[in-house]
Design a protein around this motif. Structure first.
Motif, PDB file in Angstrom:
ATOM      1  N   GLU A   1      -9.774  -0.314   2.331  1.00 35.09           N
ATOM      2  CA  GLU A   1      -8.673   0.475   2.870  1.00 35.09           C
ATOM      3  C   GLU A   1      -8.455   1.745   2.062  1.00 35.09           C
ATOM      4  OE1 GLU A   1      -6.765  -2.471  -0.005  1.00 35.09           O
ATOM      5  OE2 GLU A   1      -8.325  -2.472   1.515  1.00 35.09           O
ATOM      6  N   LEU A   2      -7.793   2.708   2.703  1.00 40.40           N
ATOM      7  CA  LEU A   2      -7.505   3.980   2.048  1.00 40.40           C
ATOM      8  C   LEU A   2      -6.544   3.770   0.902  1.00 40.40           C
ATOM      9  CD1 LEU A   2      -7.054   6.282   5.154  1.00 40.40           C
ATOM     10  CD2 LEU A   2      -8.969   6.268   3.565  1.00 40.40           C
ATOM     11  N   GLN A   3      -6.750   4.548  -0.153  1.00 38.32           N
ATOM     12  CA  GLN A   3      -5.860   4.498  -1.302  1.00 38.32           C
ATOM     13  C   GLN A   3      -5.139   5.824  -1.399  1.00 38.32           C
ATOM     14  OE1 GLN A   3      -5.760   1.657  -2.634  1.00 38.32           O
ATOM     15  NE2 GLN A   3      -7.665   0.740  -1.945  1.00 38.32           N
ATOM     16  N   GLN A   4      -3.821   5.786  -1.523  1.00 35.85           N
ATOM     17  CA  GLN A   4      -3.047   7.027  -1.580  1.00 35.85           C
ATOM     18  C   GLN A   4      -3.107   7.624  -2.972  1.00 35.85           C
ATOM     19  OE1 GLN A   4       1.207   6.775  -1.064  1.00 35.85           O
ATOM     20  NE2 GLN A   4       1.209   8.607   0.165  1.00 35.85           N
ATOM     21  N   THR A   5      -3.064   8.957  -3.027  1.00 32.23           N
ATOM     22  CA  THR A   5      -3.035   9.650  -4.305  1.00 32.23           C
ATOM     23  C   THR A   5      -1.885   9.125  -5.145  1.00 32.23           C
ATOM     24  OG1 THR A   5      -3.916  11.617  -3.274  1.00 32.23           O
ATOM     25  CG2 THR A   5      -2.861  11.899  -5.412  1.00 32.23           C
ATOM     26  N   PRO A   6      -2.123   8.806  -6.409  1.00 30.84           N
ATOM     27  CA  PRO A   6      -1.078   8.211  -7.234  1.00 30.84           C
ATOM     28  C   PRO A   6       0.078   9.152  -7.483  1.00 30.84           C
ATOM     29  CG  PRO A   6      -2.947   8.874  -8.574  1.00 30.84           C
ATOM     30  CD  PRO A   6      -3.372   9.017  -7.147  1.00 30.84           C
ATOM     31  N   ALA A   7       1.238   8.564  -7.719  1.00 31.73           N
ATOM     32  CA  ALA A   7       2.400   9.367  -8.084  1.00 31.73           C
ATOM     33  C   ALA A   7       2.083  10.110  -9.361  1.00 31.73           C
ATOM     34  CB  ALA A   7       3.614   8.458  -8.287  1.00 31.73           C
ATOM     35  N   GLY A   8       2.404  11.401  -9.361  1.00 30.69           N
ATOM     36  CA  GLY A   8       2.033  12.231 -10.494  1.00 30.69           C
ATOM     37  C   GLY A   8       0.621  12.727 -10.372  1.00 30.69           C
ATOM     38  N   GLY A   9      -0.100  12.375  -9.313  1.00 25.07           N
ATOM     39  CA  GLY A   9      -1.440  12.864  -9.100  1.00 25.07           C
ATOM     40  C   GLY A   9      -1.655  13.193  -7.696  1.00 25.07           C
TER      41      GLY A   9
ATOM     42  N   ARG B   1     -11.075   0.450  -7.312  1.00 24.23           N
ATOM     43  CA  ARG B   1     -11.560  -0.857  -6.861  1.00 24.23           C
ATOM     44  C   ARG B   1     -10.433  -1.874  -6.843  1.00 24.23           C
ATOM     45  NH1 ARG B   1     -14.121  -3.488 -10.133  1.00 24.23           N
ATOM     46  NH2 ARG B   1     -15.373  -4.773  -8.758  1.00 24.23           N
ATOM     47  N   GLY B   2      -9.529  -1.752  -7.801  1.00 24.58           N
ATOM     48  CA  GLY B   2      -8.467  -2.735  -7.931  1.00 24.58           C
ATOM     49  C   GLY B   2      -7.225  -2.408  -7.129  1.00 24.58           C
ATOM     50  N   GLY B   3      -7.261  -1.354  -6.361  1.00 30.75           N
ATOM     51  CA  GLY B   3      -6.106  -0.995  -5.553  1.00 30.75           C
ATOM     52  C   GLY B   3      -5.248   0.073  -6.207  1.00 30.75           C
ATOM     53  N   MET B   4      -4.215   0.445  -5.485  1.00 32.23           N
ATOM     54  CA  MET B   4      -3.379   1.559  -5.890  1.00 32.23           C
ATOM     55  C   MET B   4      -2.579   1.273  -7.152  1.00 32.23           C
ATOM     56  SD  MET B   4      -3.071   4.543  -4.626  1.00 32.23           S
ATOM     57  CE  MET B   4      -2.857   5.397  -6.161  1.00 32.23           C
ATOM     58  N   ASP B   5      -2.141   0.040  -7.304  1.00 28.00           N
ATOM     59  CA  ASP B   5      -1.315  -0.292  -8.461  1.00 28.00           C
ATOM     60  C   ASP B   5      -2.070  -0.061  -9.767  1.00 28.00           C
ATOM     61  OD1 ASP B   5       0.772  -0.956  -6.843  1.00 28.00           O
ATOM     62  OD2 ASP B   5       0.363  -3.118  -6.856  1.00 28.00           O
ATOM     63  N   ALA B   6      -3.339  -0.429  -9.779  1.00 27.33           N
ATOM     64  CA  ALA B   6      -4.133  -0.265 -10.995  1.00 27.33           C
ATOM     65  C   ALA B   6      -4.289   1.212 -11.352  1.00 27.33           C
ATOM     66  CB  ALA B   6      -5.502  -0.912 -10.816  1.00 27.33           C
ATOM     67  N   LEU B   7      -4.577   2.043 -10.353  1.00 26.67           N
ATOM     68  CA  LEU B   7      -4.733   3.473 -10.616  1.00 26.67           C
ATOM     69  C   LEU B   7      -3.408   4.108 -11.009  1.00 26.67           C
ATOM     70  CD1 LEU B   7      -6.542   5.920 -10.715  1.00 26.67           C
ATOM     71  CD2 LEU B   7      -6.188   6.237  -8.261  1.00 26.67           C
ATOM     72  N   ASN B   8      -2.327   3.716 -10.337  1.00 34.43           N
ATOM     73  CA  ASN B   8      -1.005   4.242 -10.686  1.00 34.43           C
ATOM     74  C   ASN B   8      -0.636   3.915 -12.128  1.00 34.43           C
ATOM     75  OD1 ASN B   8       0.085   5.756  -8.603  1.00 34.43           O
ATOM     76  ND2 ASN B   8       0.733   3.955  -7.453  1.00 34.43           N
ATOM     77  N   SER B   9      -0.904   2.692 -12.521  1.00 35.45           N
ATOM     78  CA  SER B   9      -0.577   2.275 -13.887  1.00 35.45           C
ATOM     79  C   SER B   9      -1.362   3.099 -14.900  1.00 35.45           C
ATOM     80  CB  SER B   9      -0.886   0.787 -14.070  1.00 35.45           C
ATOM     81  OG  SER B   9      -0.084   0.005 -13.209  1.00 35.45           O
ATOM     82  N   TYR B  10      -2.618   3.342 -14.588  1.00 34.61           N
ATOM     83  CA  TYR B  10      -3.455   4.121 -15.498  1.00 34.61           C
ATOM     84  C   TYR B  10      -2.965   5.566 -15.600  1.00 34.61           C
ATOM     85  CZ  TYR B  10      -7.536   6.501 -17.398  1.00 34.61           C
ATOM     86  OH  TYR B  10      -8.361   7.269 -18.169  1.00 34.61           O
ATOM     87  N   VAL B  11      -2.647   6.167 -14.455  1.00 35.92           N
ATOM     88  CA  VAL B  11      -2.175   7.554 -14.442  1.00 35.92           C
ATOM     89  C   VAL B  11      -0.874   7.692 -15.225  1.00 35.92           C
ATOM     90  CG1 VAL B  11      -1.219   9.354 -12.942  1.00 35.92           C
ATOM     91  CG2 VAL B  11      -3.351   8.207 -12.318  1.00 35.92           C
ATOM     92  N   LYS B  12       0.040   6.752 -15.039  1.00 40.87           N
ATOM     93  CA  LYS B  12       1.317   6.818 -15.753  1.00 40.87           C
ATOM     94  C   LYS B  12       1.137   6.549 -17.241  1.00 40.87           C
ATOM     95  CE  LYS B  12       4.101   5.488 -11.755  1.00 40.87           C
ATOM     96  NZ  LYS B  12       4.990   4.463 -11.147  1.00 40.87           N
TER      97      LYS B  12
END
Length: 667
Positions: free
Chosen positions: A659-667, A593-604
């Motif tokens: 908008e589409l969200q890209q798979t996070p780095a490392g995921g 919901r919060g965009g790619m940055d939020a998911l990336n931060s969580y994954v890392k």
């Protein structure tokens, strides 16, 4: 400008693109799982091109025109049809769903799942040897084609091609290989039709082939010296030996085709990519190269053996000399790209087997995917150097390719019988591999040394096939079968619910929708042979069942009736159970919901392994919470169902980005 100057310009531009692509894709590699199977993120169109690119290789470029000169159009086209439709398309329809669902990264890993460790180790050695030989064949084939046209020294040309593909593979791993495959097919799909148009413009239509064919028969069915491709002959080449070597051995027993399946996003992607890739390969490269050989035999037949001194497998380069410089240079670049593409794929196939099935098992069994990245690259370089020696195999590309695929015979038989004949036992598989590989090795040495000229009677691959099948079947019928083939299996009564911690985790995954072996292995972050042992323990005790006990359903599981969730679910974490969502599942949805940055931060922050993150996304897509797109890396967006479940749990205070969200780095 001379041809060599134009080709050199094309070549430098191509190398620059490869290096740039490798530099970009290296950022997508966070561990060995990304280096070898691209984190299971490869999409349909990219894998279609990847599958076709494996076939559009230096081998096809030499054998396609060469077989047309030696056996006529149908001999060449038949070879391609056997490989493309009988090999690749059937592999996609029959084997790909099973392979993708099994979760095994390599063919050898699956052999331990289905049989035992000793079979895995033995076949690993044979697989590596076969793949290195195939790689050497492609490099040597392309060097021969290039030198026949440019006049450059063979050793120097071989060295340049070898160094280029080795460096490129080292940089970016499977992602770099995937990029190369895509670029190669784009170039090939343009270059080959342009080349054929140029040939027709210069020499005329098929009437030229009819009037100029030097052989006693038609160019459709016989070569320039009257040679024809036998159908049922046990000698090589024939339709029968082509089917055994290039449909069965080369595809079924080949780890780089296994990787092509393992790296895809889903079973559907794996299956369709092989079917469409095979059709693309047959329609363009195979057809064009067969007609190239026909024109070479008709217009330049006096240059080729037995009338001249040129080997028919060098026909591609000979034909290019008669074409306009720019067309010829571009076509040769397409051929070079084909060689590099397949060579890098074979190298990744061999190195992934060496790392996953040897190094990780015996040297660093507890290493993480990230810790295996550097060893993976080092082993890739070492295996690449071994290829250098195999480039000088006696007899040239035709026999090197046949020799290499013969080593894949035993694995291919074990794959087929292991998947579709439940009665195949681990004892039968092991001794079948021992006898099949030994027979292949012994008769290869005897043939090469002249002690026993097996080639005058049959091909060594046929001997390996017969030896493997007979041994597996006979020993399996005489040895203890697997538990699920016994008559009393299923009459278990009440399931035993004394569960270990890892068994509870697996049951929890199944409960929440991670119900295939691939998903379970990726969530656990272990070799599939480990998760397979947990599954077998639960299956034998009647806690779980399989969708089927043969075929792809063998690796789809359900919890049997009467097993209450309280027996395995953790005390907390039931908040989203009604919607079959774990805490991590819901967090992924919420972060999107919060965009790619939020998911990336969580994954890392949580240090998710790429396969773990990919498994979560795949399951959410399967459940309908996410929609996916993306040519290269997978892109996801919240579906209406995903938005509804967020609103249900009161997490919809902010508008959801469409908008589409890209798979996070490392995921």
């Amino acid at each position: 400008m001379s041809f060599n100057s134009v080709f050199l310009l094309f070549f430098v531009a191509f190398v620059a693109l490869l290096i740039a692509g490798g530099w970009i894709t290296r950022k997508w590699v966070t561990g060995s799982n990304d280096y070898f199977i691209a984190g299971r993120e490869v999409g349909l169109l990219v894998n279609i091109f990847g599958v076709a690119a494996i076939g559009f290789a230096g081998t096809i470029i030499t054998l396609g025109p060469g077989l047309a000169i030696m056996t006529g159009f149908w001999g060449s086209f038949g070879f391609g049809l056997i490989y493309g439709i009988g090999g690749l398309a059937l592999y996609g329809l029959i084997f790909a769903p099973y392979i993708r669902r099994s979760g095994a990264h390599t063919l050898s890993e699956w052999l331990e799942m289905r049989f035992d460790k000793r079979t895995r180790t033995l076949v690993t050695v044979a697989t590596i040897l076969g793949l290195l030989g195939i790689m050497a064949n492609n490099v040597m084939s392309m060097a021969i084609v290039t030198t026949s046209f440019t006049g450059w020294p063979l050793l120097a040309t071989l060295s340049a091609i070898f160094a280029m593909f080795l460096l490129f593979t080292y940089i970016g791993g499977f992602w770099a290989v995937t990029l190369t495959d895509f670029m190669q097919m784009v170039i090939g799909l343009i270059a080959l039709p342009v080349m054929l148009i140029a040939i027709i413009s210069k020499f005329g239509g098929l009437s030229t082939a009819t009037s100029g064919w030097p052989g006693p028969g038609s160019y459709w069915t016989s070569g320039i010296a009257g040679g024809e491709l036998p159908i049922l002959s046990l000698q090589y080449p024939s339709v029968l030996t082509f089917s055994i070597l290039f449909a069965c051995f080369l595809v079924w027993g080949n780890n780089y085709y296994w990787l092509r399946v393992s790296s895809t996003r889903s079973e559907r992607t794996a299956k369709l990519s092989f079917v469409f890739g095979a059709l693309l390969l047959v329609i363009v490269p195979i057809t064009v190269l067969a007609f190239t050989g026909v024109y070479a035999g008709s217009v330049m037949g006096d240059q080729f053996l037995p009338y001249g001194t040129v080997d028919p497998t060098a026909a591609f380069g000979v034909v290019l000399r008669a074409l306009p410089i720019v067309v010829a240079a571009f076509a040769l670049l397409g051929a070079l790209a084909a060689s590099i593409s397949t060579s890098t794929t074979a190298l990744i196939g061999a190195s992934s087997t060496a790392v996953r099935d040897l190094y990780q098992r015996f040297v660093r069994p507890n290493a993480t995917s990230k810790e295996l990245t550097v060893p993976s690259k080092v082993i890739t370089m070492i295996l690449g150097l071994i290829v250098w020696l195999l480039c000088f195999y006696p007899g040239g590309p035709l026999y090197l390719f046949a020799f290499s695929t013969a080593w894949l015979g035993a694995p291919s038989i074990l794959v087929f019988l292991g998947m579709f004949w439940k009665r195949t036992t681990k004892t039968g598989a092991f001794y079948g591999a021992v006898v099949g590989i030994s027979a292949t090795a012994v008769f290869t040495v005897l043939d090469l040394t002249g002690v026993f000229p097996l080639g005058t009677y049959t091909h060594v691959g046929v001997v390996g096939l017969v030896a493997t099948v007979l041994t597996v079947v006979i020993v399996s019928l005489l040895s203890e079968p697997a538990y699920y083939t016994k008559k009393d299996f299923g009459n278990i009564g009440n399931a035993v619910l004394q569960l270990a911690d890892d068994e509870r985790r697996v049951l929890t995954f199944i409960h929440y929708g991670y119900d295939t072996m691939a998903e379970i292995s990726d969530m656990l972050g272990v070799d599939s042979s480990v998760s397979n042992q947990i599954i077998e323990n639960l299956d034998q005790r009647g806690v779980i069942g399989r969708k089927k006990y043969a075929g792809a359903g063998f690796y789809t599981f359900h919890i049997r009736e009467g097993i209450e969730p309280e027996a395995y679910l953790p005390e907390d974490g039931h908040r989203y159970a009604d919607d079959r969502l774990t805490e991590d599942d819901f967090t992924f949805l919420e972060k999107l919901r919060g965009g790619m940055d939020a998911l990336n931060s969580y994954v890392k922050e949580k240090e998710f392994d790429s396969l773990h993150a990919s498994a979560i996304l795949s399951k959410l897509i399967k459940q309908g919470y996410l929609a996916e797109k993306g040519l290269w890396r997978r892109q996801v967006s919240l579906s209406p169902k995903g938005k509804e479940v967020l609103e249900k749990y009161n997490f919809a205070s902010e508008p959801i980005k469409p908008e589409l969200q890209q798979t996070p780095a490392g995921g």
